[in-house]
Scaffold this motif. Structure first.
Motif, PDB file in Angstrom:
ATOM      1  N   VAL A  84       0.831  -1.410   0.050  1.00 28.45           N
ATOM      2  CA  VAL A  84      -0.103   0.136   0.048  1.00 28.45           C
ATOM      3  C   VAL A  84       1.061   1.408   0.060  1.00 28.45           C
ATOM      4  N   GLY A  85       0.340   2.530  -0.318  1.00 26.70           N
ATOM      5  CA  GLY A  85       1.098   3.528  -0.183  1.00 26.70           C
ATOM      6  C   GLY A  85       0.978   4.196   1.088  1.00 26.70           C
ATOM      7  N   GLU A  86       1.909   5.272   1.280  1.00 26.98           N
ATOM      8  CA  GLU A  86       1.719   6.002   2.574  1.00 26.98           C
ATOM      9  C   GLU A  86       0.691   7.019   2.458  1.00 26.98           C
ATOM     10  N   ASP A  87      -0.606   6.752   2.176  1.00 28.73           N
ATOM     11  CA  ASP A  87      -1.634   7.548   2.223  1.00 28.73           C
ATOM     12  C   ASP A  87      -2.959   7.113   3.132  1.00 28.73           C
ATOM     13  N   ALA A  92      -6.293   3.223   5.814  1.00 25.44           N
ATOM     14  CA  ALA A  92      -7.834   2.443   5.793  1.00 25.44           C
ATOM     15  C   ALA A  92      -7.758   1.209   5.679  1.00 25.44           C
ATOM     16  N   VAL A  93      -7.115   0.537   4.742  1.00 21.60           N
ATOM     17  CA  VAL A  93      -6.653  -0.852   4.582  1.00 21.60           C
ATOM     18  C   VAL A  93      -6.081  -1.577   5.575  1.00 21.60           C
ATOM     19  N   LEU A  94      -5.355  -0.804   6.220  1.00 23.18           N
ATOM     20  CA  LEU A  94      -4.601  -1.416   7.799  1.00 23.18           C
ATOM     21  C   LEU A  94      -5.557  -1.435   8.597  1.00 23.18           C
ATOM     22  N   ARG A 113       4.259   5.524  -3.765  1.00 21.83           N
ATOM     23  CA  ARG A 113       3.225   4.802  -4.394  1.00 21.83           C
ATOM     24  C   ARG A 113       2.143   5.174  -3.952  1.00 21.83           C
ATOM     25  N   VAL A 114       0.972   5.020  -4.680  1.00 24.00           N
ATOM     26  CA  VAL A 114      -0.475   5.314  -4.069  1.00 24.00           C
ATOM     27  C   VAL A 114      -1.019   3.969  -3.835  1.00 24.00           C
ATOM     28  N   THR A 115      -1.921   3.854  -3.026  1.00 23.09           N
ATOM     29  CA  THR A 115      -2.938   2.859  -2.650  1.00 23.09           C
ATOM     30  C   THR A 115      -3.800   2.637  -3.924  1.00 23.09           C
ATOM     31  N   THR A 116      -4.102   1.742  -4.488  1.00 25.77           N
ATOM     32  CA  THR A 116      -5.186   1.437  -5.474  1.00 25.77           C
ATOM     33  C   THR A 116      -6.298   1.551  -4.799  1.00 25.77           C
ATOM     34  N   LYS A 117      -7.154   2.574  -5.376  1.00 26.54           N
ATOM     35  CA  LYS A 117      -8.503   2.820  -5.177  1.00 26.54           C
ATOM     36  C   LYS A 117      -9.669   3.142  -6.211  1.00 26.54           C
TER      37      LYS A 117
END
Ligand SMILES: Nc1ncnc2c1ncn2[C@@H]1O[C@H](COP(=O)(O)OP(=O)(O)OP(=O)(O)O)[C@@H](O)[C@H]1O
Ligand SMILES: [Mg+2]
Length: 336
Positions: A84-87, A92-94, A113-117
């Motif tokens: 996941v990204g640091e965003d 929210a995933v964690l 990197r961005v978390t895929t949303k």
């Protein structure tokens, strides 16, 4: 269910009770599914588009995280390995994983990197638009090594590895080769929910579970009849040197091709179909749990087909529970 004896079906039910003890690593692309719910009552004066009056917003785990979600619903505690990204989305995933009560030690935070949303805007029960925020480049070496380290740490008690490839960069040729080499000589099957054009990466895994479009894309010909399906199954078995290929076929159910030459068609058990999203995730999750608990390929396919048949009959639900699955199997027993 033709050809399935009552005793086989009873044994499937008993296996479901052992799912909580399955030790599975799910490796793959983590996605956050976001839904923005609203109402439309006018067209924008700025452009010919609807104006959505937002009422509510919800998030759900998607991709490999939804596979894990499905396993948790059977009482299993898999380890999810991905990036996941640091965003905000990564956090929210964690948070969701913690709420599910599973470890987050396999989740790698990759800087930059961005978390895929994937965001769906829904009004009056219809999707107005979907927009995605993602990067699809391959993950960095440090992330790959961290994922492998997390798998290696659990290796001595792992029963199976499930790879959920959504083509977002986690699954690379190196990662697959290393997973295959880690499990060599051990009784740890690797089952892959594949994505074209990554098929060549999976050479040597135990099973792949493409849908018929993905199978056709790899084979280079369309699958329009049984003859084409059999040709595709044989080609994938041969080219990828797998023990089995499970081709899911939406409303037609699924077909299992085994290296030994046996071909088993499992027709869908779905009585009603409302929402087919996530059926593939449910199928690979239950198939993986089945293999982890020692079911043979054919029984694991039958059980995953039952689970997928239930999930498509429910709106907005992406998981199935043990008692629902057992009830569906019991109902089919009565029909035998
Ligand atoms: N329309 C349908 N009617 C009945 N059963 C269905 C239908 N769609 C899916 N299923 C069940 O779900 C299983 C997996 O569905 P499918 O073949 O569509 O996988 P997929 O394309 O990988 O799904 P996804 O879009 O979630 O990735 C099927 O094998 C079948 O058991
Ligand atoms: Mg799929």
């Amino acid at each position: 269910m033709s050809g399935t004896r009552k005793s086989d079906t009873l044994s499937l039910m008993e296996h479901i009770d052992t799912f909580p003890t399955a030790a599975v690593a799910v490796v793959g692309d983590i996605i956050l599914d976001e839904y923005v719910w609203g109402e439309v009552s006018r067209i924008s004066p700025e452009a010919p588009v609807p104006v959505v009056d937002v009422k509510n917003q919800t998030i759900m785990l998607g991709g490999a995280a939804n596979v894990v979600n499905n396993m948790v619903s059977f009482g299993a505690r898999p380890i999810l390995c991905g990036v996941v990204g640091e965003d905000e989305e990564g956090r929210a995933v964690l948070e969701r994983l913690e709420q599910l009560g599973i470890t987050t030690e396999g989740i790698v935070l990759e800087r930059g990197r961005v978390t895929t949303k994937k965001t769906r805007i829904v009004a009056q029960n219809q999707q107005v638009v979907r927009y995605d925020r993602e990067v699809r480049s391959r993950i960095g070496e440090a992330s790959r090594l961290a994922i492998l380290k997390a798998v290696k740490k659990r290796l001595s008690d792992l029963d199976a590895i499930v790879v959920s490839d959504y083509g977002k960069g986690v699954v690379t040729p190196d990662l697959m080769a290393e997973l295959i080499s880690l499990t060599r000589g051990k009784k740890i099957p690797i089952a892959v929910d594949p994505k074209p054009p990554n098929f060549p990466f999976y050479k040597g895994v135990s099973v792949i579970t493409p849908n018929h479009y993905e199978a056709a894309a790899f084979c280079g010909f369309s699958i329009t009849d049984e003859e084409g399906l059999v040709r595709a199954g044989k080609k994938m078995l041969c080219d990828l040197r797998c023990s089995a290929v499970l081709v899911t076929q939406g409303r037609e159910g699924m077909t299992l091709f085994e290296k030994k030459g046996r071909v088993t068609h499992v027709p869908t058990v779905a009585k009603k179909v409302f929402d087919v999203t996530g059926a593939g995730d449910t199928a690979i999750a239950v198939f993986g749990l089945g293999l982890a608990r020692g079911l043979d390929l054919r029984s694991a396919a039958i059980i995953s087909n039952f689970a997928a048949g239930i999930v498509v009959g429910e709106v907005g639900t992406t998981t199935v529970k043990s008692d629902e699955l057992k009830k569906a199997i019991a109902a089919s027993l009565l029909e035998l």
